[in-house]
Write a protein that holds these residues in place. Structure first.
Motif, short mmCIF file in Angstrom:
data_model
loop_
_atom_site.label_atom_id
_atom_site.label_comp_id
_atom_site.label_asym_id
_atom_site.label_seq_id
_atom_site.Cartn_x
_atom_site.Cartn_y
_atom_site.Cartn_z
N ALA A 30 10.05 4.62 9.28
CA ALA A 30 10.15 4.34 10.66
C ALA A 30 10.91 5.05 11.16
O ALA A 30 10.15 5.90 12.74
N GLU A 33 8.30 8.38 11.35
CA GLU A 33 6.79 7.86 12.38
C GLU A 33 6.40 8.08 13.63
O GLU A 33 6.10 8.23 14.24
N ALA A 34 8.48 7.89 14.48
CA ALA A 34 8.67 7.53 15.22
C ALA A 34 8.94 9.46 15.86
O ALA A 34 9.13 9.47 17.13
N SER A 64 4.85 5.91 6.06
CA SER A 64 4.20 6.70 7.09
C SER A 64 3.81 8.40 6.21
O SER A 64 4.44 8.92 5.18
N GLU A 310 10.90 3.18 16.95
CA GLU A 310 10.27 4.15 18.19
C GLU A 310 10.69 3.98 19.90
O GLU A 310 10.37 4.90 20.03
N LYS A 314 12.00 7.31 21.56
CA LYS A 314 11.22 7.34 22.72
C LYS A 314 11.71 7.60 24.30
O LYS A 314 11.80 8.39 24.57
#
Length: 319
Positions: A30, A33-34, A64, A310, A314
């Motif tokens: 994760a 992937e982010a 990912s 994520e 962000k």
């Protein structure tokens, strides 16, 4: 140009710190992937989460397609352990991993092994003398572990550590104390090329630890973090739970004497380490979740919500 971003092959200057026992495959994937880079902790992957090493890497890669890294604990506790670690590194290289974080020893042999494949090595350091040893070993960057880190923390606060190391000519990554966007921005403004976060990612949806662990982080304040010598034989940063209070922060006089004895301290630390490894595995598996052995850093001060990885990344990387 941010050399760290180039070395890691990523978009956002965030490392998901390798954590025993918290680095489950879904969390590692994760983070990558982010836009950051998730780091595989091999003992966590195999012993805690039960994956064959190569199958674990392939599972993470199925989640990912972005770069992932690997943590290499390089203390030479035994020939068998060292051989296993070299085997794992070779497997990781074959599986396309090109970013390694080394810790707890001299990284020269890892650098030699992985540089042949064009991979990069960043080494954990807590002060200038260890950084100089790492530079002699030809590492590509430094993970600067400060006094606010979780687990095995350093002794120097982030700003002073940066000033101490900034003239060495390598990318510096801040490890410790970053749990919110304000601190993240402040650390990058100091001049760090990136950050490594552990505690913040434990309090994420993807991290597979019992809810008690996550709730303890969300409720804790900076002053609730204490350093214990009574868990692994070296200083460990943990939440000051009733369990920790009962156990005590310092070993008894006899154990303290053995830890100061050059002939005995290795054995004592091994016993402590094996006990700690078992307890932490049991915690993640839910067998001892009420016990209250929660490794965490002082970044808990800024961690008040449970979020997806994520959303965390962000929020940190946005305007």
């Amino acid at each position: 140009m941010n050399k760290f971003l180039e070395d890691a092959g990523i978009e956002v200057p965030i490392i998901g710190g390798p954590m025993y026992p918290c680095s489950n495959p879904e969390l590692v994937a994760a983070v990558s992937e982010a836009g950051g880079i998730g780091i595989i902790q091999p003992i966590s992957l195999t012993y805690v989460h039960g994956y064959d090493f190569v199958e674990g890497i392939r599972y993470i890669k199925s989640l990912s397609s972005k770069p992932i890294g690997m943590n290499v604990l390089i203390e030479k506790s035994s020939k068998k352990y060292e051989d296993r670690m070299k085997e794992w590194i070779e497997i990781a290289l074959e599986e396309g991993i090109r970013f390694f974080i080394t810790s707890l020893g001299k990284p020269d042999w890892v650098v030699t092994q992985v540089h042949k494949s064009g991979a990069k090595v960043y080494h954990d350091v807590t002060e200038l003398k260890w950084a100089r040893i790492a530079i002699k070993a030809k590492v590509d960057g430094l993970i600067c572990v400060n006094s606010n880190a979780g687990g095995h923390a350093g002794n120097i606060e982030a700003k002073i550590l940066y000033e101490e190391l900034k003239g060495l000519g390598l990318p510096l990554v801040c490890a410790g104390g970053v749990g919110d966007k304000q601190t993240y921005d402040r650390v990058l403004d100091l001049g760090y090329a990136g950050v490594q976060m552990g505690t913040r990612f434990i309090a994420s949806v993807e991290c597979k630890v019992p809810s008690e662990y996550k709730e303890a982080i969300l409720k804790a304040k900076k002053e609730d973090i204490v350093f214990s010598l009574n868990l692994t034989g070296v200083k460990v940063s943990v939440i000051n739970t009733p369990y920790i209070q009962r156990l005590g922060l310092e070993p008894n006089a006899f154990v303290s004497w053995m830890l100061e004895n050059s002939l005995l301290k290795g054995f004592v630390r091994l016993v402590y380490m094996l006990r700690s490894i078992k307890n932490l595995k049991d915690l993640v598996k839910g067998k001892k979740s009420q016990q209250g052995f929660f490794q965490a850093g002082k970044s808990v001060e800024g961690i008040k919500t449970l979020e997806t990885v994520e959303d965390i990344i962000k929020n940190f990387s946005g305007p």
